[in-house]
Design an enzyme around this catalytic site. Structure first.
Site, PDB file in Angstrom:
ATOM      1  N   TYR A  27       0.835  -1.205   0.000  1.00 25.18           N
ATOM      2  CA  TYR A  27       0.000   0.000   0.000  1.00 25.18           C
ATOM      3  C   TYR A  27       0.864   1.247   0.000  1.00 25.18           C
ATOM      4  O   TYR A  27       2.018   1.234   0.414  1.00 25.18           O
ATOM      5  CB  TYR A  27      -0.930   0.029   1.223  1.00 25.18           C
ATOM      6  CG  TYR A  27      -0.194   0.324   2.510  1.00 25.18           C
ATOM      7  CD1 TYR A  27      -0.051   1.636   2.972  1.00 25.18           C
ATOM      8  CD2 TYR A  27       0.402  -0.692   3.243  1.00 25.18           C
ATOM      9  CE1 TYR A  27       0.661   1.916   4.129  1.00 25.18           C
ATOM     10  CE2 TYR A  27       1.110  -0.423   4.397  1.00 25.18           C
ATOM     11  CZ  TYR A  27       1.237   0.879   4.831  1.00 25.18           C
ATOM     12  OH  TYR A  27       1.956   1.159   5.966  1.00 25.18           O
ATOM     13  N   PHE A  37       2.293   9.736   3.080  1.00 27.65           N
ATOM     14  CA  PHE A  37       2.693   9.660   4.488  1.00 27.65           C
ATOM     15  C   PHE A  37       3.223   8.287   4.867  1.00 27.65           C
ATOM     16  O   PHE A  37       3.853   8.128   5.906  1.00 27.65           O
ATOM     17  CB  PHE A  37       1.551  10.091   5.432  1.00 27.65           C
ATOM     18  CG  PHE A  37       0.303   9.252   5.338  1.00 27.65           C
ATOM     19  CD1 PHE A  37       0.197   8.060   6.025  1.00 27.65           C
ATOM     20  CD2 PHE A  37      -0.773   9.676   4.573  1.00 27.65           C
ATOM     21  CE1 PHE A  37      -0.953   7.293   5.946  1.00 27.65           C
ATOM     22  CE2 PHE A  37      -1.932   8.923   4.484  1.00 27.65           C
ATOM     23  CZ  PHE A  37      -2.021   7.716   5.176  1.00 27.65           C
ATOM     24  N   ASP A  38       3.000   7.275   4.037  1.00 27.61           N
ATOM     25  CA  ASP A  38       3.488   5.935   4.357  1.00 27.61           C
ATOM     26  C   ASP A  38       3.401   5.064   3.113  1.00 27.61           C
ATOM     27  O   ASP A  38       2.512   5.254   2.279  1.00 27.61           O
ATOM     28  CB  ASP A  38       2.651   5.321   5.485  1.00 27.61           C
ATOM     29  CG  ASP A  38       3.284   4.087   6.101  1.00 27.61           C
ATOM     30  OD1 ASP A  38       4.487   3.838   5.862  1.00 27.61           O
ATOM     31  OD2 ASP A  38       2.587   3.358   6.823  1.00 27.61           O
ATOM     32  N   ILE A  57      -6.816   1.044  10.503  1.00 26.10           N
ATOM     33  CA  ILE A  57      -7.989   1.917  10.582  1.00 26.10           C
ATOM     34  C   ILE A  57      -9.186   1.240   9.904  1.00 26.10           C
ATOM     35  O   ILE A  57      -9.026   0.408   9.014  1.00 26.10           O
ATOM     36  CB  ILE A  57      -7.718   3.318   9.978  1.00 26.10           C
ATOM     37  CG1 ILE A  57      -7.336   3.230   8.502  1.00 26.10           C
ATOM     38  CG2 ILE A  57      -6.700   4.094  10.808  1.00 26.10           C
ATOM     39  CD1 ILE A  57      -7.311   4.567   7.790  1.00 26.10           C
ATOM     40  N   TYR A  83      -8.558   8.614  10.868  1.00 21.58           N
ATOM     41  CA  TYR A  83      -8.052   9.060  12.170  1.00 21.58           C
ATOM     42  C   TYR A  83      -8.919  10.123  12.824  1.00 21.58           C
ATOM     43  O   TYR A  83      -8.561  10.656  13.871  1.00 21.58           O
ATOM     44  CB  TYR A  83      -6.606   9.543  12.038  1.00 21.58           C
ATOM     45  CG  TYR A  83      -5.638   8.418  11.772  1.00 21.58           C
ATOM     46  CD1 TYR A  83      -5.125   7.663  12.821  1.00 21.58           C
ATOM     47  CD2 TYR A  83      -5.252   8.087  10.481  1.00 21.58           C
ATOM     48  CE1 TYR A  83      -4.246   6.618  12.590  1.00 21.58           C
ATOM     49  CE2 TYR A  83      -4.375   7.044  10.234  1.00 21.58           C
ATOM     50  CZ  TYR A  83      -3.877   6.312  11.296  1.00 21.58           C
ATOM     51  OH  TYR A  83      -3.007   5.275  11.062  1.00 21.58           O
ATOM     52  N   PHE A 100      -5.588   5.526  -0.146  1.00 18.33           N
ATOM     53  CA  PHE A 100      -4.645   4.413  -0.151  1.00 18.33           C
ATOM     54  C   PHE A 100      -4.684   3.713  -1.501  1.00 18.33           C
ATOM     55  O   PHE A 100      -5.756   3.452  -2.040  1.00 18.33           O
ATOM     56  CB  PHE A 100      -4.998   3.387   0.936  1.00 18.33           C
ATOM     57  CG  PHE A 100      -4.834   3.885   2.331  1.00 18.33           C
ATOM     58  CD1 PHE A 100      -3.606   3.823   2.975  1.00 18.33           C
ATOM     59  CD2 PHE A 100      -5.912   4.415   3.027  1.00 18.33           C
ATOM     60  CE1 PHE A 100      -3.458   4.288   4.272  1.00 18.33           C
ATOM     61  CE2 PHE A 100      -5.774   4.882   4.322  1.00 18.33           C
ATOM     62  CZ  PHE A 100      -4.542   4.815   4.946  1.00 18.33           C
TER      63      PHE A 100
END
Length: 108
Positions: A27, A37-38, A57, A83, A100
């Site tokens: 992902y 961010f990731d 999440i 979040y 994502f």
């Protein structure tokens, strides 16, 4: 509100994650403005999580549960399944919609 799934490339259309199974995914997570961010792809290491165990999440789990093996999809998660009002300090701002790019590689 919730998670919206947009297929990038289809999976087998038959094999879907079941509660308790481990999903193996690649992902990339981004904010709506495109800021990454990731990413498991950047680490070159797939990410694993179990369905129904709240290890990720809500929107990520709900989206992945609807994907079939081999599918790659764009998951758009509104704050209520991400979040929320808190965000994740230093990484995710409050009330952020997250995007994502997820590929379901395997089920264990």
């Amino acid at each position: 509100m919730g998670v919206e799934i947009e297929t990038i490339s289809p999976g087998d259309g038959r094999t879907f994650p079941k509660k308790g199974q481990t999903c193996v995914v690649h992902y990339t997570g981004m904010l709506q403005n495109g800021k990454k961010f990731d990413s498991s792809r950047d680490r070159n290491k797939p990410f694993k999580f179990r369905i129904g165990k709240q290890e990720v999440i809500k929107g990520f789990e709900e989206g992945a549960a609807q994907m079939s093996l081999g599918q790659r999809a764009k998951l758009t998660c509104t704050p209520d399944v991400a979040y929320g009002a808190t965000g994740h300090p230093g990484v995710i701002p409050p009330n952020a919609t997250l995007i994502f790019d997820v590929e379901l590689l395997n089920l264990e």
